[in-house]
Design an enzyme around this catalytic site. Structure first.
Site, PDB file in Angstrom:
ATOM      1  N   ARG C  55      20.691   9.599 -17.450  1.00 27.74           N
ATOM      2  CA  ARG C  55      21.896   9.647 -16.967  1.00 27.74           C
ATOM      3  C   ARG C  55      22.690   8.621 -17.873  1.00 27.74           C
ATOM      4  O   ARG C  55      23.440   9.271 -18.798  1.00 27.74           O
ATOM      5  CB  ARG C  55      22.210   9.620 -15.672  1.00 27.74           C
ATOM      6  CG  ARG C  55      22.835  10.952 -14.902  1.00 27.74           C
ATOM      7  CD  ARG C  55      23.333  10.484 -13.566  1.00 27.74           C
ATOM      8  NE  ARG C  55      22.217   9.983 -12.848  1.00 27.74           N
ATOM      9  CZ  ARG C  55      21.529  10.798 -12.263  1.00 27.74           C
ATOM     10  NH1 ARG C  55      21.658  12.265 -12.363  1.00 27.74           N
ATOM     11  NH2 ARG C  55      20.282  10.360 -11.572  1.00 27.74           N
ATOM     12  N   THR C  56      22.256   7.475 -17.885  1.00 29.19           N
ATOM     13  CA  THR C  56      23.200   6.442 -18.645  1.00 29.19           C
ATOM     14  C   THR C  56      23.166   6.767 -20.107  1.00 29.19           C
ATOM     15  O   THR C  56      24.010   6.829 -20.898  1.00 29.19           O
ATOM     16  CB  THR C  56      22.468   5.199 -18.436  1.00 29.19           C
ATOM     17  OG1 THR C  56      22.676   4.864 -17.034  1.00 29.19           O
ATOM     18  CG2 THR C  56      23.638   3.923 -18.778  1.00 29.19           C
ATOM     19  N   LYS C  83       4.369  -2.818 -33.237  1.00 33.13           N
ATOM     20  CA  LYS C  83       3.985  -3.912 -34.086  1.00 33.13           C
ATOM     21  C   LYS C  83       4.315  -5.120 -33.735  1.00 33.13           C
ATOM     22  O   LYS C  83       4.028  -6.154 -34.862  1.00 33.13           O
ATOM     23  CB  LYS C  83       4.357  -3.377 -35.536  1.00 33.13           C
ATOM     24  CG  LYS C  83       3.845  -1.932 -35.824  1.00 33.13           C
ATOM     25  CD  LYS C  83       4.525  -1.203 -37.163  1.00 33.13           C
ATOM     26  CE  LYS C  83       4.201   0.096 -37.641  1.00 33.13           C
ATOM     27  NZ  LYS C  83       4.983   0.692 -38.603  1.00 33.13           N
ATOM     28  N   ARG C 105      19.813  -1.726 -23.224  1.00 34.46           N
ATOM     29  CA  ARG C 105      19.392  -1.842 -21.785  1.00 34.46           C
ATOM     30  C   ARG C 105      17.765  -2.435 -22.226  1.00 34.46           C
ATOM     31  O   ARG C 105      17.165  -2.086 -22.623  1.00 34.46           O
ATOM     32  CB  ARG C 105      19.130  -0.368 -21.073  1.00 34.46           C
ATOM     33  CG  ARG C 105      18.388  -0.703 -19.886  1.00 34.46           C
ATOM     34  CD  ARG C 105      18.063   0.538 -19.085  1.00 34.46           C
ATOM     35  NE  ARG C 105      19.682   0.834 -18.310  1.00 34.46           N
ATOM     36  CZ  ARG C 105      19.684   1.743 -17.187  1.00 34.46           C
ATOM     37  NH1 ARG C 105      18.814   2.346 -16.968  1.00 34.46           N
ATOM     38  NH2 ARG C 105      21.020   1.836 -16.836  1.00 34.46           N
ATOM     39  N   HIS C 133      25.210  -4.119 -14.751  1.00 38.10           N
ATOM     40  CA  HIS C 133      25.484  -2.888 -15.125  1.00 38.10           C
ATOM     41  C   HIS C 133      26.731  -2.243 -15.258  1.00 38.10           C
ATOM     42  O   HIS C 133      27.618  -1.473 -14.614  1.00 38.10           O
ATOM     43  CB  HIS C 133      24.550  -1.729 -14.105  1.00 38.10           C
ATOM     44  CG  HIS C 133      24.586  -0.304 -14.925  1.00 38.10           C
ATOM     45  ND1 HIS C 133      25.100  -0.006 -15.917  1.00 38.10           N
ATOM     46  CD2 HIS C 133      23.788   0.789 -14.177  1.00 38.10           C
ATOM     47  CE1 HIS C 133      24.441   1.299 -16.156  1.00 38.10           C
ATOM     48  NE2 HIS C 133      23.622   1.632 -15.186  1.00 38.10           N
TER      49      HIS C 133
END
Lengths: 301, 301, 301
Positions: C55-56, C83, C105, C133
């Site tokens: 959703r975000t 890597k 995030r 958030h």
């Protein structure tokens, strides 16, 4: 005639110079979208990466979008590949879907050349096998050109796992075209056979004070478990660090194609050192790829 | 009223003919973006594929972008599905995010129909369960229409794992609407029960010389381990190849929804044979999906 | 000066009110693309989610596209992270590729603040660690503001795993700025220490009749195997259901950041109850994120 971008070696020097100048135009106008956003309007490219890559995939995606084009990301692992579809059939399908060009990466050294005659749309080699990474080659040339105003006669050391490096491969191709001199450094077992007069092996610390640029390569530790490469020992012998930077010419630059392992082939303090152009290379990459995408669509070069 | 695209059976013949004509318009203007790029400007669709697919997903994505719309790719495996979210809640969330339509694929045969009454935005069925793949059905109709200028009375053989094929499912629905005759061929255990007068089972080699088109289906070898299907034996009995092509009418065409297994249901030399329309189908798929996306937004049909 | 969006606490009340009003403008004009589609034309953002989110991520992607901008989705697991590249180097690379802002995030609580001084482009915190958030915080404020026309003095209960909830974290920050009163409810072990006068622990059934809104939190059953949380028992003790809704004020609203577990923290019939604003919150999320993206580019607030 379809204009592909498969290898630097397929272009004469004059065409590559035109591409470098065009890339420089895009570099200078990166904050002037009104000058460039209409150039590839309504075009749709496909990113087809059989090997993962952040920077190169995103770099092409941003280049396309800056030119007003769009891109679809084809991720083979989520796809018909699981159902046994051949690479040819996948590319032919994308051609049939009407994309304007395919940006392609695959582990096979020769698959692009082999498939190209059977496809009716332009292909961009975004890294093939161990030998070619021509869009990286172009951005490296752009970076050197911005710094020195010329390419002929430049001396560039390449240090690390040269044998498995597409970046080094394309740089060696460019050296021949532009008359640069390449020095290969690193563990003997990771250096390829040399057959070209523009390329020679050299001791890293001996050659470093003489070169205009040094290209550090990532050591793919995961590939060389047999070599028993200790990161610290490797850094001591072949890593870029303050001591080595001091031995370089004052106007010589440090390059790295990324991603890099801090503390292995390059020390923390060198990544953003005033002689480093590592993040500049990434910035130049978008400009170089804009020139490439424009070339394959308009045949402009 | 919301205009969905869930099944060919929910449209009268005249609406489907309008859709085919509109798709033909998009096919003819695929290189004239100035005629089509404004049609769905500022629209945003969501691709929601609970089952992987390259071609269908990319085909819708390119269709949307050709019309000036954009698309977000929702990949269930990277998402709240892991946290136990239901399909309904996922679709309702995308509706709340303000997308203009959802292109949806799921293994469940009936989930689209069940959810549709509870959603306020148009849904496109991009493949559901074993029975329906109506956008593929539309592109197949477009391909037949381009070839024969009509659909009524056409005879089409479908050969392979018909029982598990959404493509065959939608073609049988279309046969009823347009008065085509479908002949089902392949291993007896992979053929469904026949209940419609427009559909009958037939021996492949007997029927082949009489049909206008043959739709070859991929044998999903991974699904039929119990059948002990040997690829060579299968090809001998049910594969399209030079010998069988010679038995076909000169103007009959070979279809396949892709991806295909060369050497199993179709021999190498047949894929791009002059009577094959396999890659044309993929090209038509974008045009058909443009007509579908326009329909659900504008109600045009 | 670069305008980041990292925490609600870094904005004075007046700036947040301006953001809420701007988000309300976008909410009201969500069906008028001609008023908003030019605002961030030619901008390119990068979604960089080290933790998965449907959703975000989609919400920011749609917000960007509604404003005429574009977005590249960087998926760490397909990338150089494998890597060994550091988060800093990944962000610095995206900066070098010329993106106009990064939506980020990560599981680490402090990584955004630590990296921000070293980056030359704006960052949006799309969820960090357990505490923040802020874009969810803004959409929750927008939702409350739409409902009550003010924020000061509102009473909000938050029920569930408050200790591990970023959503609750940002709401508690907002409570202090706007003078709201927050009541924490749920299993004692899942509630944090309270140190702020705007926040206090409360018994769920006791406080419910007094609040203006209740924010239900998802119980991450997968995280609390040790707690021996039985879904039915949890629902009985802390779930939102018809019985509890009846105890609430008539104009009080039910919130949930999603995704939700029906039958656990919220019963089926409450999700789309007339007092629920759960899907409205998601709709508001796009408007809130449009205001945030505009802020970081234009400094408008």
């Amino acid at each position: 005639m379809i204009k592909h971008f498969l290898s630097l070696s397929s272009f004469p020097q004059s065409d590559l110079l035109s591409l470098i100048h065009r890339a420089q135009f895009f570099f200078q106008n990166q904050h002037s979208p009104e000058k460039i956003h209409h150039l590839l309007k309504n075009r749709i490219f496909a990113n087809v990466f059989y090997e993962p890559s952040t920077r190169t995939r995103c770099s092409f995606e941003i280049a396309a979008k800056r030119l007003g084009a769009d891109i679809v990301n084809f991720v083979p692992e989520h796809s018909s590949v699981k159902k046994g579809e051949t690479v040819y059939d996948t590319l032919k399908s994308l051609e049939s879907l009407g994309v304007d060009g395919i940006i392609f990466r695959h582990a096979d050294d020769h698959i692009v050349e082999q498939l190209q005659p059977f496809l009716k749309l332009p292909l961009v080699n975004a890294g093939a096998g161990k030998f070619e990474h021509p869009s990286q080659g172009l951005l490296d040339l752009l970076t050197l050109f911005q710094e020195f105003g010329k390419l002929e006669g430049l001396k560039v050391a390449v240090c690390g796992d040269v044998k498995h490096s597409r970046v080094a491969g394309s740089l060696m191709v460019a050296a021949k075209i532009f008359g640069m001199q390449i020095y290969l450094c690193g563990p003997e077992t990771l250096l390829p056979e040399v057959t070209d007069s523009h390329v020679q092996k050299a001791d890293f610390d001996t050659i470093l004070p003489t070169v205009d640029a040094v290209m550090m390569l990532r050591i793919q530790l995961e590939r060389h478990e047999d070599l028993d490469l200790d990161p610290k020992a490797y850094h001591h012998q072949f890593g870029m660090n303050h001591r080595r930077q001091l031995s370089m010419k004052k106007n010589a630059i440090i390059l790295h194609p990324g991603p890099f392992n801090r503390g292995v082939e390059i020390s923390d303090d060198m990544v953003e050192h005033s002689q480093s152009r590592i993040f500049k290379q990434m910035n130049n990459g978008v400009a170089a790829r804009m020139a490439i995408l424009e070339l394959i669509i308009n045949g402009r070069s």
